[in-house]
Design a protein around this motif. Structure first.
Motif, PDB file in Angstrom:
ATOM      1  N   ARG A 205       0.860  -1.194   0.000  1.00  0.00           N
ATOM      2  CA  ARG A 205       0.000   0.000   0.000  1.00  0.00           C
ATOM      3  C   ARG A 205       0.883   1.226   0.000  1.00  0.00           C
ATOM      4  O   ARG A 205       2.015   1.194   0.485  1.00  0.00           O
ATOM      5  N   VAL A 206       0.340   2.319  -0.531  1.00  0.00           N
ATOM      6  CA  VAL A 206       1.089   3.570  -0.534  1.00  0.00           C
ATOM      7  C   VAL A 206       0.192   4.713  -0.070  1.00  0.00           C
ATOM      8  O   VAL A 206      -1.022   4.712  -0.291  1.00  0.00           O
ATOM      9  N   ALA A 207       0.827   5.668   0.591  1.00  0.00           N
ATOM     10  CA  ALA A 207       0.163   6.928   0.909  1.00  0.00           C
ATOM     11  C   ALA A 207       0.895   7.990   0.109  1.00  0.00           C
ATOM     12  O   ALA A 207       2.128   8.015   0.095  1.00  0.00           O
ATOM     13  N   ILE A 208       0.161   8.840  -0.578  1.00  0.00           N
ATOM     14  CA  ILE A 208       0.791   9.953  -1.289  1.00  0.00           C
ATOM     15  C   ILE A 208       0.642  11.204  -0.442  1.00  0.00           C
ATOM     16  O   ILE A 208      -0.462  11.572  -0.029  1.00  0.00           O
ATOM     17  N   MET A 209       1.785  11.811  -0.138  1.00  0.00           N
ATOM     18  CA  MET A 209       1.822  13.009   0.702  1.00  0.00           C
ATOM     19  C   MET A 209       2.116  14.221  -0.148  1.00  0.00           C
ATOM     20  O   MET A 209       2.883  14.149  -1.106  1.00  0.00           O
ATOM     21  N   ASP A 210       1.513  15.330   0.228  1.00  0.00           N
ATOM     22  CA  ASP A 210       1.816  16.593  -0.444  1.00  0.00           C
ATOM     23  C   ASP A 210       1.489  17.702   0.547  1.00  0.00           C
ATOM     24  O   ASP A 210       0.458  17.653   1.214  1.00  0.00           O
ATOM     25  N   GLY A 211       2.375  18.662   0.657  1.00  0.00           N
ATOM     26  CA  GLY A 211       2.120  19.793   1.542  1.00  0.00           C
ATOM     27  C   GLY A 211       1.828  19.384   2.981  1.00  0.00           C
ATOM     28  O   GLY A 211       0.981  19.985   3.646  1.00  0.00           O
ATOM     29  N   GLY A 212       2.510  18.338   3.468  1.00  0.00           N
ATOM     30  CA  GLY A 212       2.369  17.950   4.874  1.00  0.00           C
ATOM     31  C   GLY A 212       1.165  17.091   5.179  1.00  0.00           C
ATOM     32  O   GLY A 212       0.916  16.751   6.338  1.00  0.00           O
ATOM     33  N   GLN A 213       0.396  16.721   4.124  1.00  0.00           N
ATOM     34  CA  GLN A 213      -0.793  15.903   4.365  1.00  0.00           C
ATOM     35  C   GLN A 213      -0.825  14.693   3.441  1.00  0.00           C
ATOM     36  O   GLN A 213      -0.258  14.731   2.351  1.00  0.00           O
ATOM     37  N   ILE A 214      -1.508  13.643   3.914  1.00  0.00           N
ATOM     38  CA  ILE A 214      -1.728  12.482   3.043  1.00  0.00           C
ATOM     39  C   ILE A 214      -2.951  12.791   2.186  1.00  0.00           C
ATOM     40  O   ILE A 214      -4.026  13.065   2.711  1.00  0.00           O
ATOM     41  N   ILE A 215      -2.739  12.774   0.880  1.00  0.00           N
ATOM     42  CA  ILE A 215      -3.861  13.113   0.008  1.00  0.00           C
ATOM     43  C   ILE A 215      -4.585  11.879  -0.513  1.00  0.00           C
ATOM     44  O   ILE A 215      -5.737  11.968  -0.922  1.00  0.00           O
ATOM     45  N   THR A 216      -3.927  10.721  -0.460  1.00  0.00           N
ATOM     46  CA  THR A 216      -4.624   9.488  -0.772  1.00  0.00           C
ATOM     47  C   THR A 216      -3.822   8.297  -0.239  1.00  0.00           C
ATOM     48  O   THR A 216      -2.613   8.404  -0.047  1.00  0.00           O
ATOM     49  N   GLY A 228      -7.983   5.102 -14.460  1.00  0.00           N
ATOM     50  CA  GLY A 228      -7.956   4.468 -15.772  1.00  0.00           C
ATOM     51  C   GLY A 228      -7.657   2.993 -15.648  1.00  0.00           C
ATOM     52  O   GLY A 228      -7.848   2.396 -14.600  1.00  0.00           O
ATOM     53  N   SER A 229      -7.153   2.432 -16.736  1.00  0.00           N
ATOM     54  CA  SER A 229      -6.807   1.009 -16.724  1.00  0.00           C
ATOM     55  C   SER A 229      -5.482   0.838 -15.984  1.00  0.00           C
ATOM     56  O   SER A 229      -4.471   1.412 -16.381  1.00  0.00           O
ATOM     57  N   PRO A 230      -5.475   0.047 -14.917  1.00  0.00           N
ATOM     58  CA  PRO A 230      -4.262  -0.064 -14.087  1.00  0.00           C
ATOM     59  C   PRO A 230      -3.030  -0.546 -14.848  1.00  0.00           C
ATOM     60  O   PRO A 230      -1.917  -0.290 -14.441  1.00  0.00           O
ATOM     61  N   GLU A 231      -3.278  -1.229 -15.981  1.00  0.00           N
ATOM     62  CA  GLU A 231      -2.126  -1.693 -16.758  1.00  0.00           C
ATOM     63  C   GLU A 231      -1.467  -0.534 -17.512  1.00  0.00           C
ATOM     64  O   GLU A 231      -0.293  -0.583 -17.835  1.00  0.00           O
ATOM     65  N   GLN A 232      -2.251   0.494 -17.786  1.00  0.00           N
ATOM     66  CA  GLN A 232      -1.706   1.588 -18.597  1.00  0.00           C
ATOM     67  C   GLN A 232      -1.331   2.820 -17.780  1.00  0.00           C
ATOM     68  O   GLN A 232      -0.429   3.567 -18.139  1.00  0.00           O
ATOM     69  N   VAL A 233      -2.037   3.000 -16.676  1.00  0.00           N
ATOM     70  CA  VAL A 233      -1.817   4.192 -15.862  1.00  0.00           C
ATOM     71  C   VAL A 233      -0.578   3.984 -14.990  1.00  0.00           C
ATOM     72  O   VAL A 233      -0.288   2.873 -14.577  1.00  0.00           O
ATOM     73  N   THR A 234       0.179   5.054 -14.727  1.00  0.00           N
ATOM     74  CA  THR A 234       1.314   4.956 -13.797  1.00  0.00           C
ATOM     75  C   THR A 234       0.974   5.709 -12.516  1.00  0.00           C
ATOM     76  O   THR A 234       0.024   6.499 -12.474  1.00  0.00           O
ATOM     77  N   MET A 235       1.790   5.480 -11.488  1.00  0.00           N
ATOM     78  CA  MET A 235       1.588   6.202 -10.238  1.00  0.00           C
ATOM     79  C   MET A 235       1.854   7.700 -10.437  1.00  0.00           C
ATOM     80  O   MET A 235       1.300   8.530  -9.733  1.00  0.00           O
ATOM     81  N   GLU A 236       2.709   8.029 -11.400  1.00  0.00           N
ATOM     82  CA  GLU A 236       2.951   9.444 -11.741  1.00  0.00           C
ATOM     83  C   GLU A 236       1.642  10.096 -12.196  1.00  0.00           C
ATOM     84  O   GLU A 236       1.339  11.225 -11.816  1.00  0.00           O
ATOM     85  N   ASP A 237       0.881   9.325 -13.020  1.00  0.00           N
ATOM     86  CA  ASP A 237      -0.405   9.833 -13.510  1.00  0.00           C
ATOM     87  C   ASP A 237      -1.354  10.075 -12.334  1.00  0.00           C
ATOM     88  O   ASP A 237      -2.113  11.046 -12.327  1.00  0.00           O
ATOM     89  N   VAL A 238      -1.305   9.172 -11.353  1.00  0.00           N
ATOM     90  CA  VAL A 238      -2.181   9.311 -10.180  1.00  0.00           C
ATOM     91  C   VAL A 238      -1.860  10.625  -9.470  1.00  0.00           C
ATOM     92  O   VAL A 238      -2.750  11.404  -9.125  1.00  0.00           O
ATOM     93  N   PHE A 239      -0.569  10.877  -9.289  1.00  0.00           N
ATOM     94  CA  PHE A 239      -0.166  12.095  -8.582  1.00  0.00           C
ATOM     95  C   PHE A 239      -0.608  13.337  -9.362  1.00  0.00           C
ATOM     96  O   PHE A 239      -1.169  14.278  -8.794  1.00  0.00           O
ATOM     97  N   LEU A 240      -0.403  13.318 -10.658  1.00  0.00           N
ATOM     98  CA  LEU A 240      -0.782  14.452 -11.515  1.00  0.00           C
ATOM     99  C   LEU A 240      -2.281  14.715 -11.423  1.00  0.00           C
ATOM    100  O   LEU A 240      -2.726  15.848 -11.268  1.00  0.00           O
ATOM    101  N   LYS A 241      -3.050  13.634 -11.467  1.00  0.00           N
ATOM    102  CA  LYS A 241      -4.508  13.747 -11.416  1.00  0.00           C
ATOM    103  C   LYS A 241      -4.958  14.348 -10.076  1.00  0.00           C
ATOM    104  O   LYS A 241      -5.841  15.195 -10.013  1.00  0.00           O
ATOM    105  N   LEU A 242      -4.301  13.897  -9.012  1.00  0.00           N
ATOM    106  CA  LEU A 242      -4.724  14.340  -7.678  1.00  0.00           C
ATOM    107  C   LEU A 242      -4.325  15.771  -7.369  1.00  0.00           C
ATOM    108  O   LEU A 242      -5.010  16.462  -6.626  1.00  0.00           O
ATOM    109  N   THR A 243      -3.195  16.191  -7.894  1.00  0.00           N
ATOM    110  CA  THR A 243      -2.666  17.506  -7.495  1.00  0.00           C
ATOM    111  C   THR A 243      -2.669  18.516  -8.631  1.00  0.00           C
ATOM    112  O   THR A 243      -2.477  19.700  -8.396  1.00  0.00           O
TER     113      THR A 243
END
Ligand SMILES: Nc1ncnc2c1ncn2[C@@H]1O[C@H](COP(=O)(O)OP(=O)(O)OP(=O)(O)O)[C@@H](O)[C@H]1O
Ligand SMILES: [Mg+2]
Length: 249
Positions: A205-216, A228-243
């Motif tokens: 499991r991972v927690a993504i932190m930004d600005g002192g808080q866990i955002i997901t 998206g499709s987990p085979e095509q999406v990267t964790m970088e994409d997740v971060f971009l989408k969230l922030t």
């Protein structure tokens, strides 16, 4: 239900007016590799420094193996190992002497320290270099010694703060193997990185932190599925989408 070995509740830490860690809560199961991800300045190292009792929290608490970092720091220190982001090695000493020194610091006697030093050097595949001066080692080897030092005293929980920063892919793979080997032996691991693909590969499991808080916080697979499709999406994409920002900004 799996046993929760580390439980973090609402940790805060400010430096002057700046909120470096602003209400962080999560827990890690025994035997899990848990990733704490985020860009530079997110608050990852500050969180680790509080959990490893090096830095006092302003508020909030955490327990490790049932011991509070605030009320029972001594007991916490006995069951954790820390691999710091900045290499903590004596360049003029041999690998073995570094290990023995840190083993003594962890409370081992000389014989125990030497025995554990050799075991841990073997685990990292560096037993042949035990008597070599650290100053002569490659960056990847120094990282592995840094990791081996964190194992002195047989900790139950390891904090790995960017253990692969600045080393080549081959050395990185070597460290991944080492970390997976530790997990097989039952170690619980908190792993920080800003290499998203690394977390995807190693962490349950991972927690993504930004600005002192866990955002997901979730499994890499579920986080990727959200966008998206987990085979095509990267964790970088997740971060971009969230922030709305790229990690490398
Ligand atoms: N001792 C300190 N005094 C003042 N500010 C600090 C101190 N330690 C950390 N900070 C600030 O707190 C913020 C979080 O720092 P931290 O080192 O926890 O981030 P990080 O997520 O580990 O980043 P990196 O990926 O660069 O290691 C940063 O803005 C940093 O400048
Ligand atoms: Mg850091």
């Amino acid at each position: 239900m799996a046993e929760e070995f580390l439980v973090v509740k609402d940790l805060h830490k400010s430096f002057n007016e700046f909120k470096a860690v602003n209400g962080v809560s999560f827990s890690i199961e025994k035997g899990e590799i848990f990733g704490l991800l985020g860009p530079n300045g997110a608050g990852k190292t500050t969180t680790i420094r509080m959990l490893s009792t090096v830095l006092g929290a302003d508020s909030g608490d955490a327990t490790i193996g049932g011991h509070s970092i605030r009320r029972d720091a001594e007991a916490v220190r006995r069951i954790i190992g820390v691999c710091p982001q900045d290499l903590a090695l004596y360049e003029d000493l041999s690998a073995l002497d570094n290990m023995v020194f840190f083993g003594r610091m962890a409370g081992l006697n000389g014989d125990e320290a030497r025995a554990q030093a050799m075991t841990n050097l073997e685990l990292m595949g560096l037993e042949d270099r035990a008597r070599g001066k650290v100053a002569k080692f490659s960056g990847g080897m120094k990282r592995r010694i840094n990791l081996a030092i964190a194992l002195m005293g047989n900790p139950q929980l390891l904090f790995l703060d960017e253990p692969t920063v600045g080393i080549d892919p081959q050395s990185r793979n070597h460290i991944y193997e080492n970390i997976l080997g530790l997990q097989k032996k039952g170690m619980t691991i908190l792993y920080t990185t800003h290499y998203m693909e690394e977390a995807d590969r190693l962490c349950q499991r991972v927690a993504i932190m930004d600005g002192g808080q866990i955002i997901t916080l979730d499994t890499p697979y579920k986080l990727k599925s959200q966008i998206g499709s987990p085979e095509q999406v990267t964790m970088e994409d997740v971060f971009l989408k969230l922030t709305g920002r790229s990690l490398r900004d």
